[in-house]
Design a protein around this motif. Structure first.
Motif, short mmCIF file in Angstrom:
data_model
loop_
_atom_site.label_atom_id
_atom_site.label_comp_id
_atom_site.label_asym_id
_atom_site.label_seq_id
_atom_site.Cartn_x
_atom_site.Cartn_y
_atom_site.Cartn_z
N ASP A 41 -3.62 5.71 -9.80
CA ASP A 41 -2.69 4.65 -10.19
C ASP A 41 -1.60 4.49 -9.15
OD1 ASP A 41 -3.99 4.18 -12.68
OD2 ASP A 41 -3.02 5.97 -13.48
N PRO A 42 -1.13 3.25 -8.97
CA PRO A 42 -0.04 3.03 -8.01
C PRO A 42 1.28 3.57 -8.54
CG PRO A 42 -0.61 0.98 -9.12
CD PRO A 42 -1.59 2.01 -9.58
N ILE A 43 2.19 3.83 -7.61
CA ILE A 43 3.54 4.27 -7.95
C ILE A 43 4.55 3.40 -7.21
CG2 ILE A 43 2.84 6.66 -8.36
CD1 ILE A 43 4.17 7.27 -5.59
N ALA A 44 5.81 3.59 -7.54
CA ALA A 44 6.88 2.87 -6.85
C ALA A 44 6.98 3.36 -5.40
CB ALA A 44 8.21 3.10 -7.57
N TRP A 72 -7.30 0.21 1.40
CA TRP A 72 -8.66 -0.14 1.01
C TRP A 72 -8.74 -0.66 -0.42
CZ3 TRP A 72 -6.56 4.58 1.78
CH2 TRP A 72 -6.48 5.43 0.68
N ARG A 73 -7.64 -0.59 -1.17
CA ARG A 73 -7.63 -1.06 -2.55
C ARG A 73 -7.00 -2.45 -2.64
NH1 ARG A 73 -5.47 4.21 -5.84
NH2 ARG A 73 -7.15 5.61 -5.20
N LYS A 74 -7.41 -3.19 -3.65
CA LYS A 74 -6.85 -4.51 -3.89
C LYS A 74 -5.34 -4.39 -4.12
CE LYS A 74 -7.26 -8.55 -6.77
NZ LYS A 74 -7.94 -9.21 -7.86
#
Length: 93
Positions: A41-44, A72-74
């Protein structure tokens, strides 16, 4: 001066959820890492974490920030952020 582990506990107690903090012997600077286990998951970004640190530790001086971006991720999300800061407050010990 707090050890890295003690600083991590202190930051978490103040609402800054660092996953890891180390203190560099050479400089005394703290290096705080922020990520979600597995980095799925992305973070700040690091600049946000740096602001959070300065908010809870007003005497902290930010030395450096670094983001690891999943190109490499959207959407190219930040998956790991690092904030290096200097802080010396003996009043909490």
């Amino acid at each position: 001066m707090l050890s890295g582990r003690e600083m991590r506990r202190y930051l978490v107690s103040l609402g800054v959820d660092a996953q890891k903090v180390v203190r560099k012997r050479e400089t005394g600077n703290y290096v705080a890492d922020f990520y979600i286990s597995g980095m799925d998951d992305p973070i700040a970004p690091a600049r946000n974490w740096a602001c959070d640190i300065c908010h809870v530790l007003p005497d902290a001086k930010i030395v450096d920030t670094h983001d690891t971006i999943a190109t490499w991720r959207k959407g190219k999300p930040v998956i790991y952020a690092t904030v290096t800061f200097d802080w010396n407050d003996n009043s909490i010990i």
